[in-house]
Scaffold this motif. Sequence first.
Motif, PDB file in Angstrom:
ATOM      1  N   MET A   1      18.915  34.778  24.210  1.00 39.79           N
ATOM      2  CA  MET A   1      18.532  34.569  25.855  1.00 39.79           C
ATOM      3  C   MET A   1      17.866  36.002  26.372  1.00 39.79           C
ATOM      4  N   PRO A   2      16.531  35.750  26.966  1.00 41.15           N
ATOM      5  CA  PRO A   2      15.974  37.035  27.433  1.00 41.15           C
ATOM      6  C   PRO A   2      16.599  37.811  28.641  1.00 41.15           C
ATOM      7  N   VAL A   3      16.726  38.879  28.655  1.00 42.25           N
ATOM      8  CA  VAL A   3      17.663  39.520  29.715  1.00 42.25           C
ATOM      9  C   VAL A   3      17.264  39.199  31.021  1.00 42.25           C
ATOM     10  N   HIS A   4      15.934  38.906  31.391  1.00 45.70           N
ATOM     11  CA  HIS A   4      15.616  38.777  32.833  1.00 45.70           C
ATOM     12  C   HIS A   4      16.025  37.450  33.279  1.00 45.70           C
ATOM     13  N   LEU A   5      16.739  36.582  32.350  1.00 43.07           N
ATOM     14  CA  LEU A   5      17.175  35.180  32.950  1.00 43.07           C
ATOM     15  C   LEU A   5      18.538  35.110  33.381  1.00 43.07           C
ATOM     16  N   ILE A   6      19.299  36.411  33.088  1.00 45.81           N
ATOM     17  CA  ILE A   6      20.736  36.524  33.485  1.00 45.81           C
ATOM     18  C   ILE A   6      21.000  36.340  34.937  1.00 45.81           C
ATOM     19  N   GLY A   7      20.203  37.016  35.842  1.00 46.37           N
ATOM     20  CA  GLY A   7      20.339  36.894  37.194  1.00 46.37           C
ATOM     21  C   GLY A   7      19.994  35.345  37.750  1.00 46.37           C
ATOM     22  N   ASP A   8      19.183  34.824  37.072  1.00 47.64           N
ATOM     23  CA  ASP A   8      18.687  33.541  37.464  1.00 47.64           C
ATOM     24  C   ASP A   8      19.980  32.645  37.117  1.00 47.64           C
ATOM     25  N   LEU A   9      20.382  32.642  35.748  1.00 43.96           N
ATOM     26  CA  LEU A   9      21.451  32.012  35.307  1.00 43.96           C
ATOM     27  C   LEU A   9      22.714  32.076  36.107  1.00 43.96           C
ATOM     28  N   LEU A  10      23.169  33.365  36.558  1.00 39.66           N
ATOM     29  CA  LEU A  10      24.543  33.596  37.385  1.00 39.66           C
ATOM     30  C   LEU A  10      24.197  32.939  38.647  1.00 39.66           C
ATOM     31  N   ALA A  11      23.103  33.032  39.358  1.00 42.83           N
ATOM     32  CA  ALA A  11      22.855  32.688  40.773  1.00 42.83           C
ATOM     33  C   ALA A  11      22.946  31.083  40.663  1.00 42.83           C
ATOM     34  N   SER A  12      22.202  30.225  39.517  1.00 45.88           N
ATOM     35  CA  SER A  12      22.245  28.978  39.687  1.00 45.88           C
ATOM     36  C   SER A  12      23.635  28.415  39.272  1.00 45.88           C
ATOM     37  N   GLU A  13      24.498  29.109  38.741  1.00 44.82           N
ATOM     38  CA  GLU A  13      25.783  28.701  38.253  1.00 44.82           C
ATOM     39  C   GLU A  13      27.003  28.886  39.462  1.00 44.82           C
ATOM     40  N   LEU A  14      26.631  29.805  40.155  1.00 45.27           N
ATOM     41  CA  LEU A  14      27.441  30.493  41.206  1.00 45.27           C
ATOM     42  C   LEU A  14      27.106  29.135  42.299  1.00 45.27           C
ATOM     43  N   ALA A  15      26.129  28.592  42.214  1.00 47.18           N
ATOM     44  CA  ALA A  15      25.778  27.454  43.103  1.00 47.18           C
ATOM     45  C   ALA A  15      26.693  26.332  43.057  1.00 47.18           C
ATOM     46  N   HIS A  16      27.048  26.034  42.059  1.00 50.06           N
ATOM     47  CA  HIS A  16      27.738  24.771  41.686  1.00 50.06           C
ATOM     48  C   HIS A  16      29.259  25.065  41.391  1.00 50.06           C
ATOM     49  N   MET A  17      29.717  26.077  42.204  1.00 49.45           N
ATOM     50  CA  MET A  17      31.069  26.509  42.004  1.00 49.45           C
ATOM     51  C   MET A  17      31.999  26.081  43.479  1.00 49.45           C
ATOM     52  N   GLN A  18      31.367  25.389  44.411  1.00 47.25           N
ATOM     53  CA  GLN A  18      31.925  25.305  45.632  1.00 47.25           C
ATOM     54  C   GLN A  18      33.347  24.250  45.465  1.00 47.25           C
ATOM     55  N   PRO A  19      33.405  23.446  44.455  1.00 41.46           N
ATOM     56  CA  PRO A  19      34.640  22.742  44.235  1.00 41.46           C
ATOM     57  C   PRO A  19      36.054  23.750  44.208  1.00 41.46           C
ATOM     58  N   TYR A  20      35.704  24.945  43.469  1.00 42.98           N
ATOM     59  CA  TYR A  20      36.794  25.746  43.219  1.00 42.98           C
ATOM     60  C   TYR A  20      37.250  26.311  44.696  1.00 42.98           C
TER      61      TYR A  20
END
Length: 413
Positions: A1-20
């Motif tokens: 995975m290219p390094v420049h995708l890490i931030g976008d991936l993390l931001a996207s995943e965190l947006a779906h963690m509201q049920p926690y």
Amino acid sequence: MPVHLIGDLLASELAHMQPYICFCSCQLNAAALLQTKTHNQPEFKDFLKKVATNYRCKGMPLSSFLLKPMQRLTRYPLLIKNILEHTPDGHEDRKPLQEALERAEELCSQVNEAVREKENVDRLEWMQNHIQCEGPLEHQFFNSLTNCLGPRKLLHSGRLFKTKSSRELWAFLFNDFLLLTHSAKPFSSSGSEKLFSPKTNIQLKIYKTPLFLNEVLVKMPADPSSDEPLFHVSHIDRVYTLKTETLSERTAWVQKIKAASEHFIETEKKKREKAYQARSLKTSGIGRLLVTVIEAQELKACKPNGKSNPYCELTMGAQCYTSRPVIDTLNPKWNFNCQFFIKDIYQDVLSITVFEKDQFSPDDFLGRAEVPVATIKKDMESKGAATRHLLLHEVPTGEVSVKLDLQLYEAIK
């Protein structure tokens, strides 16, 4: 995975963690339930042991799995900060990582707030079951809205003592009032955690009428250097001198009561200032309306004794006036005077709303009547400033009597 995708991936995943947020707020209750079932049901305990031996569990008990989401969520900000420290300033992934960090910190903040709210609700419900409410609190719920401060919150609690008799009291500081209680039987507790335990069977009685924080003044003793941890709470015409077990506890009580009192008073002050500023807007007015709310009759009963503590609120746009409540009556006589500045005779409407004054919860609605200024002008042309009897709407019973006198600066056709 290219390094420049890490931030976008993390931001996207965190947006779906509201049920926690909901999961983590109930984690303590789940852990307590698990402990109770493990202690009381041997077969359940044996089942958990067997499950833990499964290779997929890696020897971890169920309690660890319940705790893991909370542990992982709190680690996200630390991990992202660590990545940011090793990401060059000009790197294209730095901005997405900063956005991910903000989302992770906001998520942790929401989780912490949800945990505090759940703990507050649980403690308020515990109090409902362990405090024998009498007098003004007899038909009230602790876990409810306050009159003007939003949801009721328990800010502090603990054991206090009367100075002269050394009588033990259990005190509860809410965002709207201070409640002093006592136990009929001795109760030993080293902290509020044990006090609010589901296993605690203590029954408390109200020692004094609740002290509303907009009416109290907390003071340190004349000699604050004294080793005796005393402090004073003044309420209207009475002073309560109380003692804590340690000096640090005294400091906590004094600071928390003072802060809660100041917040309550400031909230009321801002509300009054807003109403005053709205009433002071005289520019571009074409006249004024003088109003006398004389009385009301056959209002709806709100109190257990079949009475109400009614007051009326009069509004016209942002302009607002409030009468004083009349205690224990369904036929209050207010004789309350106020005036409104008219801006548009064909658009302005006088609204009269009657409420039941309640110190512990939002005021109950007792009916509303509305009078367009245009109809007041028409009636005055034929009747003058006559008394009008207005039926209250949205309630089964009630009417209000008012005298209206419209004074226009210039004749309007």
